[in-house]
Structures are given as structure tokens and as C-alpha cells.
Design a protein around this motif. Structure first.
Motif, PDB file in Angstrom:
ATOM      1  N   THR A  79       0.806  -1.225   0.000  1.00  0.00           N
ATOM      2  CA  THR A  79       0.000   0.000   0.000  1.00  0.00           C
ATOM      3  C   THR A  79       0.834   1.267   0.000  1.00  0.00           C
ATOM      4  O   THR A  79       0.354   2.335  -0.383  1.00  0.00           O
ATOM      5  N   GLY A  80       2.091   1.172   0.475  1.00  0.00           N
ATOM      6  CA  GLY A  80       2.910   2.353   0.635  1.00  0.00           C
ATOM      7  C   GLY A  80       2.902   2.827   2.078  1.00  0.00           C
ATOM      8  O   GLY A  80       2.247   2.234   2.941  1.00  0.00           O
ATOM      9  N   PHE A  81       3.596   3.906   2.355  1.00  0.00           N
ATOM     10  CA  PHE A  81       3.698   4.409   3.730  1.00  0.00           C
ATOM     11  C   PHE A  81       3.968   5.912   3.697  1.00  0.00           C
ATOM     12  O   PHE A  81       4.348   6.475   2.667  1.00  0.00           O
ATOM     13  N   THR A  82       3.744   6.562   4.828  1.00  0.00           N
ATOM     14  CA  THR A  82       4.054   7.979   4.956  1.00  0.00           C
ATOM     15  C   THR A  82       5.257   8.148   5.882  1.00  0.00           C
ATOM     16  O   THR A  82       5.411   7.397   6.846  1.00  0.00           O
ATOM     17  N   ILE A  83       6.094   9.102   5.568  1.00  0.00           N
ATOM     18  CA  ILE A  83       7.273   9.374   6.380  1.00  0.00           C
ATOM     19  C   ILE A  83       7.438  10.883   6.518  1.00  0.00           C
ATOM     20  O   ILE A  83       7.166  11.640   5.586  1.00  0.00           O
ATOM     21  N   TYR A  84       7.853  11.296   7.676  1.00  0.00           N
ATOM     22  CA  TYR A  84       8.002  12.732   7.943  1.00  0.00           C
ATOM     23  C   TYR A  84       9.261  13.253   7.274  1.00  0.00           C
ATOM     24  O   TYR A  84      10.346  12.682   7.415  1.00  0.00           O
ATOM     25  N   GLN A  85       9.114  14.341   6.512  1.00  0.00           N
ATOM     26  CA  GLN A  85      10.246  15.002   5.885  1.00  0.00           C
ATOM     27  C   GLN A  85      10.441  16.374   6.532  1.00  0.00           C
ATOM     28  O   GLN A  85       9.575  17.256   6.426  1.00  0.00           O
ATOM     29  N   LYS A  86      11.561  16.498   7.171  1.00  0.00           N
ATOM     30  CA  LYS A  86      11.830  17.710   7.943  1.00  0.00           C
ATOM     31  C   LYS A  86      11.848  18.956   7.064  1.00  0.00           C
ATOM     32  O   LYS A  86      11.315  20.020   7.451  1.00  0.00           O
ATOM     33  N   GLU A  87      12.445  18.833   5.861  1.00  0.00           N
ATOM     34  CA  GLU A  87      12.554  20.009   5.001  1.00  0.00           C
ATOM     35  C   GLU A  87      11.191  20.522   4.531  1.00  0.00           C
ATOM     36  O   GLU A  87      11.032  21.701   4.219  1.00  0.00           O
ATOM     37  N   ARG A  88      10.214  19.632   4.468  1.00  0.00           N
ATOM     38  CA  ARG A  88       8.856  20.027   4.089  1.00  0.00           C
ATOM     39  C   ARG A  88       7.965  20.284   5.294  1.00  0.00           C
ATOM     40  O   ARG A  88       6.858  20.792   5.148  1.00  0.00           O
ATOM     41  N   ASN A  89       8.440  19.820   6.457  1.00  0.00           N
ATOM     42  CA  ASN A  89       7.644  19.920   7.675  1.00  0.00           C
ATOM     43  C   ASN A  89       6.277  19.251   7.487  1.00  0.00           C
ATOM     44  O   ASN A  89       5.236  19.775   7.890  1.00  0.00           O
ATOM     45  N   ALA A  90       6.318  18.071   6.872  1.00  0.00           N
ATOM     46  CA  ALA A  90       5.058  17.369   6.576  1.00  0.00           C
ATOM     47  C   ALA A  90       5.348  15.889   6.370  1.00  0.00           C
ATOM     48  O   ALA A  90       6.488  15.479   6.109  1.00  0.00           O
ATOM     49  N   PHE A  91       4.281  15.076   6.499  1.00  0.00           N
ATOM     50  CA  PHE A  91       4.376  13.657   6.197  1.00  0.00           C
ATOM     51  C   PHE A  91       4.132  13.463   4.694  1.00  0.00           C
ATOM     52  O   PHE A  91       3.157  13.982   4.146  1.00  0.00           O
ATOM     53  N   VAL A  92       5.025  12.729   4.056  1.00  0.00           N
ATOM     54  CA  VAL A  92       4.950  12.524   2.610  1.00  0.00           C
ATOM     55  C   VAL A  92       4.647  11.059   2.319  1.00  0.00           C
ATOM     56  O   VAL A  92       5.237  10.158   2.919  1.00  0.00           O
ATOM     57  N   TYR A  93       3.725  10.829   1.383  1.00  0.00           N
ATOM     58  CA  TYR A  93       3.321   9.467   1.022  1.00  0.00           C
ATOM     59  C   TYR A  93       4.267   8.890  -0.020  1.00  0.00           C
ATOM     60  O   TYR A  93       4.565   9.520  -1.040  1.00  0.00           O
ATOM     61  N   HIS A  94       4.736   7.659   0.248  1.00  0.00           N
ATOM     62  CA  HIS A  94       5.568   6.913  -0.693  1.00  0.00           C
ATOM     63  C   HIS A  94       4.760   5.708  -1.178  1.00  0.00           C
ATOM     64  O   HIS A  94       4.446   4.810  -0.384  1.00  0.00           O
ATOM     65  N   PRO A  95       4.398   5.667  -2.457  1.00  0.00           N
ATOM     66  CA  PRO A  95       3.536   4.594  -2.983  1.00  0.00           C
ATOM     67  C   PRO A  95       4.165   3.209  -2.839  1.00  0.00           C
ATOM     68  O   PRO A  95       5.383   3.059  -2.898  1.00  0.00           O
ATOM     69  N   GLY A  96       3.300   2.198  -2.671  1.00  0.00           N
ATOM     70  CA  GLY A  96       3.739   0.815  -2.595  1.00  0.00           C
ATOM     71  C   GLY A  96       3.605   0.113  -3.932  1.00  0.00           C
ATOM     72  O   GLY A  96       3.312   0.728  -4.958  1.00  0.00           O
ATOM     73  N   ALA A  97       3.760  -1.202  -3.910  1.00  0.00           N
ATOM     74  CA  ALA A  97       3.807  -1.994  -5.139  1.00  0.00           C
ATOM     75  C   ALA A  97       2.497  -1.985  -5.917  1.00  0.00           C
ATOM     76  O   ALA A  97       2.500  -2.147  -7.140  1.00  0.00           O
ATOM     77  N   VAL A  98       1.362  -1.812  -5.208  1.00  0.00           N
ATOM     78  CA  VAL A  98       0.076  -1.892  -5.909  1.00  0.00           C
ATOM     79  C   VAL A  98      -0.247  -0.635  -6.700  1.00  0.00           C
ATOM     80  O   VAL A  98      -1.231  -0.610  -7.456  1.00  0.00           O
ATOM     81  N   VAL A  99       0.543   0.406  -6.539  1.00  0.00           N
ATOM     82  CA  VAL A  99       0.292   1.630  -7.300  1.00  0.00           C
ATOM     83  C   VAL A  99       0.875   1.425  -8.703  1.00  0.00           C
ATOM     84  O   VAL A  99       1.982   1.868  -9.029  1.00  0.00           O
ATOM     85  N   CYS A 100       0.112   0.715  -9.505  1.00  0.00           N
ATOM     86  CA  CYS A 100       0.515   0.378 -10.867  1.00  0.00           C
ATOM     87  C   CYS A 100      -0.741   0.008 -11.632  1.00  0.00           C
ATOM     88  O   CYS A 100      -1.857   0.153 -11.126  1.00  0.00           O
ATOM     89  N   ASN A 101      -0.574  -0.464 -12.858  1.00  0.00           N
ATOM     90  CA  ASN A 101      -1.724  -0.922 -13.649  1.00  0.00           C
ATOM     91  C   ASN A 101      -1.871  -2.434 -13.648  1.00  0.00           C
ATOM     92  O   ASN A 101      -2.978  -2.967 -13.675  1.00  0.00           O
ATOM     93  N   LEU A 102      -0.740  -3.140 -13.631  1.00  0.00           N
ATOM     94  CA  LEU A 102      -0.763  -4.609 -13.673  1.00  0.00           C
ATOM     95  C   LEU A 102       0.192  -5.150 -12.622  1.00  0.00           C
ATOM     96  O   LEU A 102       1.399  -4.940 -12.699  1.00  0.00           O
ATOM     97  N   LEU A 103      -0.372  -5.835 -11.642  1.00  0.00           N
ATOM     98  CA  LEU A 103       0.430  -6.413 -10.555  1.00  0.00           C
ATOM     99  C   LEU A 103       0.517  -7.920 -10.736  1.00  0.00           C
ATOM    100  O   LEU A 103      -0.502  -8.602 -10.792  1.00  0.00           O
ATOM    101  N   LEU A 104       1.742  -8.433 -10.835  1.00  0.00           N
ATOM    102  CA  LEU A 104       1.967  -9.883 -10.843  1.00  0.00           C
ATOM    103  C   LEU A 104       2.283 -10.289  -9.413  1.00  0.00           C
ATOM    104  O   LEU A 104       3.333  -9.939  -8.874  1.00  0.00           O
ATOM    105  N   ALA A 105       1.359 -11.003  -8.785  1.00  0.00           N
ATOM    106  CA  ALA A 105       1.479 -11.381  -7.372  1.00  0.00           C
ATOM    107  C   ALA A 105       1.768 -12.872  -7.279  1.00  0.00           C
ATOM    108  O   ALA A 105       0.876 -13.701  -7.477  1.00  0.00           O
ATOM    109  N   ASP A 106       3.009 -13.210  -6.969  1.00  0.00           N
ATOM    110  CA  ASP A 106       3.426 -14.616  -6.920  1.00  0.00           C
ATOM    111  C   ASP A 106       3.255 -15.197  -5.519  1.00  0.00           C
ATOM    112  O   ASP A 106       3.696 -14.606  -4.531  1.00  0.00           O
TER     113      ASP A 106
END
Length: 305
Positions: A79-106
């Protein structure tokens, strides 16, 4: 409708250049994609599942990602995760593997229940929830998965088996692999936006009341069969209707005929039914039961009465 359908057929031809000798399998997968569904592949390793996923992604211009599921794969890996970035003074979302069009799930059966639940949410709802915030996944979003537990079986629109190639097909695979992988030759012939348009056109295919009744009769027959402990759920009947529409679309018709239903019944039903003890003792196979049901349930006539 015809212009986009031709693009779909060209894309299918490109896929079949890479996936040699598996015309029925690739057509079933394309029907599932047109119906907006996900695909379960049941087979041993090395028979071309990854090649097929790569070929579809290239032919349609889809962003593809692959996840090899193990017990230590976390929900946040998907799903992704959020991490605090000090330079932005905000939590930033980092996308996970499902943020795509076609997921091959083995081997998704190896994942933890929480990770499987995260995958189910995006498969069912087209969204992920991270730190209490829900984010939509840009369509189209499609999953090709291998090996999964029974609790997830109903979430996949179809189940296909690649099977071993014939001698001639395997010789052709060897020849084409001399200069690289077969999927390397696949060219993009349509866009993901055109796939979305094809999905919308597929959904508009007409289905007569007699066809609807035929679908329900087939589903009911799986629930009442003496060799089955578990029959198709209403979700399975809905999937069968969508797949039949996709079959009509590929055939160039704006309406469903009984042959469209019969052509996708096994792939749509086989992972939704469960043989009972009597069937297992008698060594009855699922495909034999499904063929018996197709033969027993009368196919409707669409001629005017």
C-alpha cells in the motif's frame, strides 16, 4: 466500438507472439481484463506466467510491478507508507507496489493475513488506506496472481492453467529465445486509456433475459450437484455475466449468445466450487462436473417466439 475492439485484438496478437501455443489462455485473460476482473493462474513454475504478464503490460502500455510474497512481506510494502520530511515539515506518502496498472502477485498464499487483506482491499475497492487516509488507485488496475488460499478464490474473476507446451510449441519457444526473451519482441499497440474505453464498451453489451436465466440456472446447478460440497456464489454469477459480455465483445457482437457463456463457464467456475468426499473418493475431477452441468442445463434460444 469497432475501432477500440480492433486495438484489443491487435494487443492480443502481440501477446500471443510471446506466449506461444496458449491462445485460449491469453484470450481468457484478455476477457477478464475487459470485464475489469483479476486472474488466478494455477500451475507449476516455469510455464510462462511472468512472460504473459510482461507481454500484456507491453502490448497495452501498462505499468507493471511484481511482488514475490513471503511471510515477511508487510502491508506497507503493497500500500505504501508515509514518512516525515523535515525540510517540508510534513508527512509525505511513498507509494507501494500496488500503485501500478498490472500487478503480478506470486504465491500470495505465503503472505500474512494482514498483507492478504491489504491486497484484497485494492483488488475489490481500487484503493489503499494508509494512516487512516484512503487513496484511489488510478485505473486500470489488474492483478495476475499465483497460488492463493480458498478465502480469496472468489475475488478472482477467472482461473486459468498454462499447461506444458507441445513438442512443436516448445521448439518454437527455443528458437525465439535464442536472441532474447519472447516478450522482448512485443510492441505496444494500444494504450491503457483505450483499455478503459474497451472496458466501458464491454459493460454496455446487451444481455437478454433468457441469457440471465441461463446464467442463474448454471450457478444453481453447481449448488445442487451431488458431487459438489460448495457451488458458485452470486459473486460468481456476476463474474460469469461479465466474462460472457467480454466474449461477445471480442467476437464483435453487441449482445451475448449462449456460446459466450459456455466459452467462459469453466474458467469462471472452477475455482469457486469444491468437490465433496464422494467425488474425491471416486476421483471425479472438477472439469468433468462442470462439463456435465453444461450438458445438463438446456441452452436458451434467442429466436423470437
Amino acid at each position: 466500438m469497432e475501432k477500440v475492439r480492433e486495438k484489443v485484438l491487435f494487443a492480443l496478437q502481440e501477446v500471443q507472439r510471446a506466449v506461444i501455443g496458449k491462445q485460449e489462455v491469453t484470450e481468457t485473460v484478455m476477457k477478464a481484463f475487459l470485464a475489469g476482473g483479476h486472474v488466478l493462474v494455477e500451475d507449476i513454475p516455469g510455464l510462462g506466467k511472468t512472460t504473459m504478464a510482461i507481454a500484456f503490460s507491453r502490448a497495452i502500455g501498462l505499468q507493471k510491478r511484481r511482488v514475490q510474497f513471503t511471510p515477511d512481506v508487510l502491508p506497507s510494502d503493497l500500500t505504501g507508507f508515509t514518512i516525515y520530511q523535515k525540510e517540508r515539515n510534513a508527512f509525505v506518502y511513498h507509494p507501494g507496489a500496488v500503485v501500478c496498472n498490472l500487478l503480478l502477485a506470486d504465491e500470495i498464499n505465503r503472505a500474512s493475513p494482514k498483507t492478504q487483506s491489504a491486497l484484497l482491499e485494492v483488488m475489490e475497492e481500487g484503493q489503499v488506506t494508509v494512516d487512516g487516509k484512503t487513496r484511489k488507485i488510478a485505473p486500470p488496475f489488474l492483478v495476475i496472481a499465483t497460488e492463493n488460499p480458498e478465502s480469496q478464490l472468489d475475488r478472482f474473476m477467472v482461473c486459468v492453467k498454462m499447461g506444458y507446451p507441445t513438442i512443436r510449441e516448445e521448439m518454437e519457444i527455443l528458437r525465439k529465445n535464442e536472441n532474447g526473451r519472447t516478450s522482448d519482441a512485443v510492441q505496444q499497440v494500444m494504450t491503457k486509456e483505450e483499455l478503459e474505453e474497451a472496458q466501458r464498451e464491454t459493460a454496455q453489451i446487451f444481455m437478454h433475459e433468457r441469457i440471465l436465466e441461463y446464467l442463474v440456472q448454471l450457478a444453481q446447478a453447481t449448488r445442487e450437484h451431488e458431487m459438489l460440497e460448495l457451488g458458485m456464489s452470486p459473486r460468481g454469477t456476476v463474474a460469469l455475466a461479465k466474462m460472457a459480455k467480454a466474449g461477445a465483445y471480442l467476437a464483435g457482437r453487441e449482445y451475448v449468445v449462449p456460446a459466450d457463456v459456455r466459452g467462459v463457464f469453466r474458467e469462471t467456475a472452477q475455482h469457486r466450487i469444491l468437490l465433496n468426499t464422494r467425488a474425491r473418493i471416486s476421483k471425479v475431477k472438477q472439469k468433468e462436473v462442470l462439463q456435465e452441468i453444461l450438458s445438463a442445463v438446456e441452452s436458451p434460444s434467442l429466436k423470437k417466439r
